[in-house]
Design an enzyme around this catalytic site. Structure first.
Site, PDB file in Angstrom:
ATOM      1  N   TYR A 145      11.431  -8.922  22.286  1.00 11.34           N
ATOM      2  CA  TYR A 145      11.064  -7.505  21.765  1.00 11.34           C
ATOM      3  C   TYR A 145      10.171  -6.643  22.951  1.00 11.34           C
ATOM      4  O   TYR A 145      10.415  -5.574  23.376  1.00 11.34           O
ATOM      5  CB  TYR A 145      10.127  -8.088  20.518  1.00 11.34           C
ATOM      6  CG  TYR A 145       9.670  -6.769  19.817  1.00 11.34           C
ATOM      7  CD1 TYR A 145      10.352  -5.923  19.200  1.00 11.34           C
ATOM      8  CD2 TYR A 145       7.905  -6.572  19.621  1.00 11.34           C
ATOM      9  CE1 TYR A 145       9.738  -4.928  18.313  1.00 11.34           C
ATOM     10  CE2 TYR A 145       7.693  -5.445  19.226  1.00 11.34           C
ATOM     11  CZ  TYR A 145       8.302  -4.825  18.313  1.00 11.34           C
ATOM     12  OH  TYR A 145       7.954  -3.611  17.689  1.00 11.34           O
ATOM     13  N   TYR A 159      15.639   9.386  31.626  1.00 13.20           N
ATOM     14  CA  TYR A 159      16.275  10.508  30.945  1.00 13.20           C
ATOM     15  C   TYR A 159      15.238  11.809  31.038  1.00 13.20           C
ATOM     16  O   TYR A 159      15.989  12.778  31.487  1.00 13.20           O
ATOM     17  CB  TYR A 159      16.719  10.185  29.599  1.00 13.20           C
ATOM     18  CG  TYR A 159      17.959   9.251  29.603  1.00 13.20           C
ATOM     19  CD1 TYR A 159      17.987   7.884  29.876  1.00 13.20           C
ATOM     20  CD2 TYR A 159      19.269  10.114  29.194  1.00 13.20           C
ATOM     21  CE1 TYR A 159      19.537   7.433  29.993  1.00 13.20           C
ATOM     22  CE2 TYR A 159      20.694   9.475  28.813  1.00 13.20           C
ATOM     23  CZ  TYR A 159      20.463   8.079  29.442  1.00 13.20           C
ATOM     24  OH  TYR A 159      21.822   7.490  29.401  1.00 13.20           O
TER      25      TYR A 159
HETATM   26  P1  NAD Z   1      11.770  -2.617  10.063  1.00  9.46           P
HETATM   27  O1  NAD Z   1      12.501  -4.015  10.274  1.00  9.46           O
HETATM   28  O2  NAD Z   1      11.198  -2.551   8.633  1.00  9.46           O
HETATM   29  O3  NAD Z   1      12.635  -1.518  10.483  1.00  9.46           O
HETATM   30  C1  NAD Z   1      13.388  -1.467  11.552  1.00  9.46           C
HETATM   31  C2  NAD Z   1      14.876  -0.810  10.940  1.00  9.46           C
HETATM   32  O4  NAD Z   1      15.755  -0.850  12.313  1.00  9.46           O
HETATM   33  C3  NAD Z   1      15.551  -1.797   9.792  1.00  9.46           C
HETATM   34  O5  NAD Z   1      15.876  -0.905   8.661  1.00  9.46           O
HETATM   35  C4  NAD Z   1      16.815  -2.091  10.507  1.00  9.46           C
HETATM   36  O6  NAD Z   1      17.898  -2.621   9.626  1.00  9.46           O
HETATM   37  C5  NAD Z   1      17.170  -1.128  11.395  1.00  9.46           C
HETATM   38  N1  NAD Z   1      17.848  -1.640  12.726  1.00  9.46           N
HETATM   39  C6  NAD Z   1      17.662  -2.725  13.692  1.00  9.46           C
HETATM   40  N2  NAD Z   1      18.694  -2.810  14.483  1.00  9.46           N
HETATM   41  C7  NAD Z   1      19.556  -1.726  14.332  1.00  9.46           C
HETATM   42  C8  NAD Z   1      20.637  -1.491  14.843  1.00  9.46           C
HETATM   43  N3  NAD Z   1      21.274  -1.708  16.066  1.00  9.46           N
HETATM   44  N4  NAD Z   1      21.172  -0.392  14.416  1.00  9.46           N
HETATM   45  C9  NAD Z   1      20.702   0.348  13.301  1.00  9.46           C
HETATM   46  N5  NAD Z   1      19.786   0.017  12.521  1.00  9.46           N
HETATM   47  C10 NAD Z   1      19.024  -0.956  13.073  1.00  9.46           C
HETATM   48  O7  NAD Z   1      10.542  -2.460  11.336  1.00  9.46           O
HETATM   49  P2  NAD Z   1       9.326  -1.398  10.934  1.00  9.46           P
HETATM   50  O8  NAD Z   1       8.025  -2.167  10.819  1.00  9.46           O
HETATM   51  O9  NAD Z   1       9.689  -0.440  10.167  1.00  9.46           O
HETATM   52  O10 NAD Z   1       9.352  -0.817  12.507  1.00  9.46           O
HETATM   53  C11 NAD Z   1      10.186   0.384  12.919  1.00  9.46           C
HETATM   54  C12 NAD Z   1       9.962   0.583  14.328  1.00  9.46           C
HETATM   55  O11 NAD Z   1       8.501   0.772  14.582  1.00  9.46           O
HETATM   56  C13 NAD Z   1      10.618  -0.510  15.349  1.00  9.46           C
HETATM   57  O12 NAD Z   1      11.015   0.038  16.343  1.00  9.46           O
HETATM   58  C14 NAD Z   1       9.388  -0.966  15.693  1.00  9.46           C
HETATM   59  O13 NAD Z   1       9.463  -1.685  16.721  1.00  9.46           O
HETATM   60  C15 NAD Z   1       8.495  -0.066  15.810  1.00  9.46           C
HETATM   61  N6  NAD Z   1       6.715  -0.789  15.408  1.00  9.46           N
HETATM   62  C16 NAD Z   1       6.292  -1.052  14.334  1.00  9.46           C
HETATM   63  C17 NAD Z   1       5.227  -1.511  14.228  1.00  9.46           C
HETATM   64  C18 NAD Z   1       4.612  -2.008  12.741  1.00  9.46           C
HETATM   65  O14 NAD Z   1       3.747  -2.483  12.678  1.00  9.46           O
HETATM   66  N7  NAD Z   1       5.318  -1.909  11.637  1.00  9.46           N
HETATM   67  C19 NAD Z   1       4.339  -1.690  15.348  1.00  9.46           C
HETATM   68  C20 NAD Z   1       5.085  -1.548  16.531  1.00  9.46           C
HETATM   69  C21 NAD Z   1       6.090  -0.978  16.739  1.00  9.46           C
END
Ligand code: NAD
Ligand code: UDP
Length: 310
Positions: A145, A159
């Site tokens: 990750y 980019y």
């Molecule tokens: P989540 O798992 O609920 O959402 C991620 C979404 O991405 C899911 O719906 C999943 O199905 C989709 N996905 C994954 N791989 C994919 C692919 N190859 N093609 C299409 N869709 C795909 O997680 P979240 O907590 O909502 O996190 C969302 C984003 O925010 C992520 O990029 C995560 O790294 C970032 N983030 C979240 C947090 C947090 O605390 N929730 C903290 C830091 C960063």
């Protein structure tokens, strides 16, 4: 405005889509549902300005319509999820990010990357300013990750420098709220589920490690403000109120009027000991800071879990 949200059926992505609809955007939500769910967007699909496409963004997406903005949120985010999907996590952070940057280039769209506080790894300084380069184990279990997101940031900057794409990098710190998966293994849903069912609350390690928890609506406002800004370097978006995990568990236990005991389990490898965003840049550049207290945010989340999951 026309925008594309990758990962729009996930926790943060679905709240973002909701906010963008309220701001009159026309949204294409792209998600392969690997960790997300249609349940998160059921209330949005009937909206005229919302289209869902079930697609894995590591393969080319045909999107003939124009686009003004791309919000790139697709990636497993909970440690339990990314341990389960290591290769998918690496691929969506690397190939998926390149695919979306190429789409942004083609459409002349603004691009926002959902990066993470995990780029700082197990930080040696606290709080973490954006200038800190991090302390990441490149081959540890979390590297799938952390390194994917570090690559995604490098790619976004490349980019920007080479093709002058209008890019944004949000370093998101721990965010919580309604629509987190009950079983995604993160501290907030685990503790709420355990407290509401009076089962043992699992503390990893001695519980003295710290995190800083941001309520979802605050996070969304910060992310939106960043997209509307003119700033292309990374910006921390999170709540600077730092607390120990034991403290968080105690708050949740009390607010659920729970009888759950605490049980102590092994600390996962490379689990960061401390985490707190320095949000000076977000305050100065975006005029943003979180407003929701931990008690208000946890209360809203407990209410949602009580009504929807348990
Ligand atoms: P989540 O798992 O609920 O959402 C991620 C979404 O991405 C899911 O719906 C999943 O199905 C989709 N996905 C994954 N791989 C994919 C692919 N190859 N093609 C299409 N869709 C795909 O997680 P979240 O907590 O909502 O996190 C969302 C984003 O925010 C992520 O990029 C995560 O790294 C970032 N983030 C979240 C947090 C947090 O605390 N929730 C903290 C830091 C960063
Ligand atoms: N944690 C815990 N018990 C749990 C789930 C998590 O003690 O049931 C700890 C975990 O070890 C980490 C912190 O809580 O120190 C935050 O974990 P989470 O998975 O929510 O997010 P991240 O590790 O990505 O910050």
């Amino acid at each position: 405005m026309k925008c594309l949200v990758t990962g729009g059926a996930g926790f943060i992505g679905s709240h973002l889509c909701e906010h963008l609809l309220q701001n009159n955007y026309q949204i294409t939500c792209v998600d392969n549902l690997i960790t997300g769910s249609l349940r998160n967007i059921n209330h949005l699909v009937k909206h005229d300005h919302f289209t869902f496409i079930n697609h894995n963004i590591t393969t080319p997406l045909s999107h003939p319509e124009p686009l003004d903005e791309i919000y790139h949120f697709a990636s497993p985010a909970s440690p339990v999820d990314y341990y389960k999907y290591p290769i998918e996590t690496l691929r969506v952070g690397s190939i998926g990010t390149e695919e979306m940057l190429n789409l942004a280039l083609q459409k002349k769209a603004r691009f926002l990357l959902a990066s993470t506080s995990e780029v700082y790894g197990d930080p040696e300084i606290n709080p973490q300013p954006e200038e800190y380069w991090g302390h990441v184990n490149p081959i540890g279990p979390r590297s799938i990750y952390d390194e994917a997101k570090r690559y995604a940031e490098a790619c976004t900057m490349a980019y920007h420098r080479k093709y002058h794409i209008n890019t944004r990098i949000a370093r998101i710190f721990n965010t919580y709220g309604p629509r987190m998966k009950e079983d995604d293994g993160r501290a907030v849903p685990n503790f709420i589920k355990q407290a509401l069912t009076n089962t043992p609350i699992t503390i990893y390690g001695n519980g003295k490690q710290t995190r800083s928890f941001c309520y979802i609506t605050d996070e969304i406002h910060g992310l939106y403000a960043l997209m509307q800004s003119n700033y292309h370097l990374p910006v921390n978006i999170g709540n600077p109120e730092e607390r120990t995990i034991l403290d968080l568990a105690t708050i949740i236990k009390e607010m659920c009027h729970s009888k759950s005991p605490f049980i102590f389990k092994d600390l996962p490898t490379d689990d960061p000991k401390q985490r707190k965003p320095d949000i000076t840049k977000a305050k100065e550049i975006l005029n943003w800071e979180p407003k929701i207290s931990i008690h208000d945010g946890i209360q809203k989340t407990i209410t949602w879990f009580s009504q929807n999951n348990l």
